[in-house]
Write an enzyme that holds these catalytic residues in place. Structure first.
Site, PDB file in Angstrom:
ATOM      1  N   LYS A  41       0.910  -1.138  -0.542  1.00  0.00           N
ATOM      2  CA  LYS A  41       0.297   0.620  -0.460  1.00  0.00           C
ATOM      3  C   LYS A  41       0.646   0.880   0.280  1.00  0.00           C
ATOM      4  CE  LYS A  41      -4.709  -1.468   0.221  1.00  0.00           C
ATOM      5  NZ  LYS A  41      -5.323  -0.511  -0.487  1.00  0.00           N
ATOM      6  N   SER A 292       1.407  -9.511  -1.287  1.00  0.00           N
ATOM      7  CA  SER A 292       0.641  -8.119  -1.328  1.00  0.00           C
ATOM      8  C   SER A 292       0.700  -7.757   0.437  1.00  0.00           C
ATOM      9  CB  SER A 292      -0.927  -8.110  -1.089  1.00  0.00           C
ATOM     10  OG  SER A 292      -1.552  -8.694  -0.408  1.00  0.00           O
TER      11      SER A 292
END
Length: 316
Positions: A41, A292
């Protein structure tokens, strides 16, 4: 990518003989769990914040997040001396809220899911006039996430498939657009948790596309509805969308910890869970998998271990 180089790590693309043997493919994992803040992110948040004007920077930034976007925004804002306020669901793991505060942001806990936190953040943004940094439904955020695909294809140009976890769709939108700009023939597969499958439902035109509630150990992708800006990109550039169970996710988390000595959170294990469970249905020779994030709440490990024992990769 120049705007990100001072903030973002170029994470490793790793292989595993065990995974290759299990799946019958050459598997390449993009280890975004080793990224700054422990998740991808930071890429989208950094790129978005790098595009702000001086006037916008003075107003500060505001965001809503299930955890990892919060840390990305907090660090990216701190790097540029910008005030940040982050709204997060009340049940967000303490590791994520503490880390976000550690980067200098003010955290507001509210609501049972991302959607409630998002709505509260929007109301605060109207009052404060701060710049809203959306976790996925923003072209600059998508572009930042897309740098993952560029790095993967630079490191391994022979990749024919990328498997990507999907929440609101910012990661897969950026990756799909970037990857197909480089190699139009590459296959993009999105993966959602069964308990948060709004994008999967819309992609396959079955089931609710706006969910009343979500329930999954993959809290990083526990989103009730697809993004308005991300979904058209998913429709145009993503080839397949599948779901995995919490048991499959938990089994993958445990395998990565035991065999690869790698800690991942639920969302971070989702794409690999799909490959391990459905590899016979995935036509690929050189397969890229996005790991991720790694912001796992250690206190939940016993529950993850117990859940994993309910699944032994029932390959279909």
């Amino acid at each position: 990518m120049e705007q990100l180089s001072s903030v973002v790590h170029r994470t490793p693309l790793t292989t595993s003989a065990t995974l290759n043997e299990q799946t019958g493919k050459n598997v390449f994992m993009k280890m975004e769990n080793q990224q700054k803040t422990g998740a991808f992110k930071i890429r989208g948040a950094s790129y978005k914040i790098s595009q702000l004007t001086k006037h916008e920077m003075k107003r500060g930034v505001i965001a809503a997040s299930a955890g990892n976007h919060a840390q990305g925004v907090a660090l990216a804002a701190a790097k540029r001396g910008i005030e940040a306020k982050i709204f997060m669901p009340a049940n967000t793991p303490k590791a994520k809220t503490k880390a976000t505060e550690g980067y200098g942001a003010k955290v507001v806990l509210t609501g049972e899911s991302f959607q409630e936190a998002y709505e509260a953040a929007i109301e605060e943004q109207k009052r404060s006039k701060a710049v809203f940094i959306h976790p996925f439904d923003d072209p600059d955020v998508m572009a930042g996430q897309g740098t993952i695909a560029i790095e993967m294809l630079e490191d391994q140009p022979s990749l024919d498939t990328l498997i990507v976890p999907v929440g609101g769709g910012g990661l897969i939108s950026g990756i799909a657009f970037a990857a197909k700009s480089i190699n139009p023939a590459i296959q993009i597969i999105g993966v959602q948790a069964e308990g948060a499958s709004a994008t999967y439902n819309q992609f396959h035109s079955k089931g609710a596309t706006s969910l009343p509630s979500v329930s999954t150990i993959a809290d990083g992708i526990a989103v009730k509805r697809p993004g308005e800006k991300t979904y058209p990109i998913i429709r145009n550039y993503v080839d397949k969308m599948i779901t995995v169970s919490d048991q499959q996710i938990a089994a993958t988390m445990v395998q990565l910890l035991e065999r690869e000595k790698t800690m991942v959170e639920g969302a971070g294990a989702t794409a690999l869970a799909a490959l391990l469970s459905y590899h016979k249905k995935i036509n690929s020779h050189n397969c890229g998998v996005i790991v991720s994030g790694g912001n796992m709440d250690i206190a939940k490990l016993p529950a993850i271990q117990s859940l994993s024992q309910q699944n032994k990769y029932k390959v279909v």
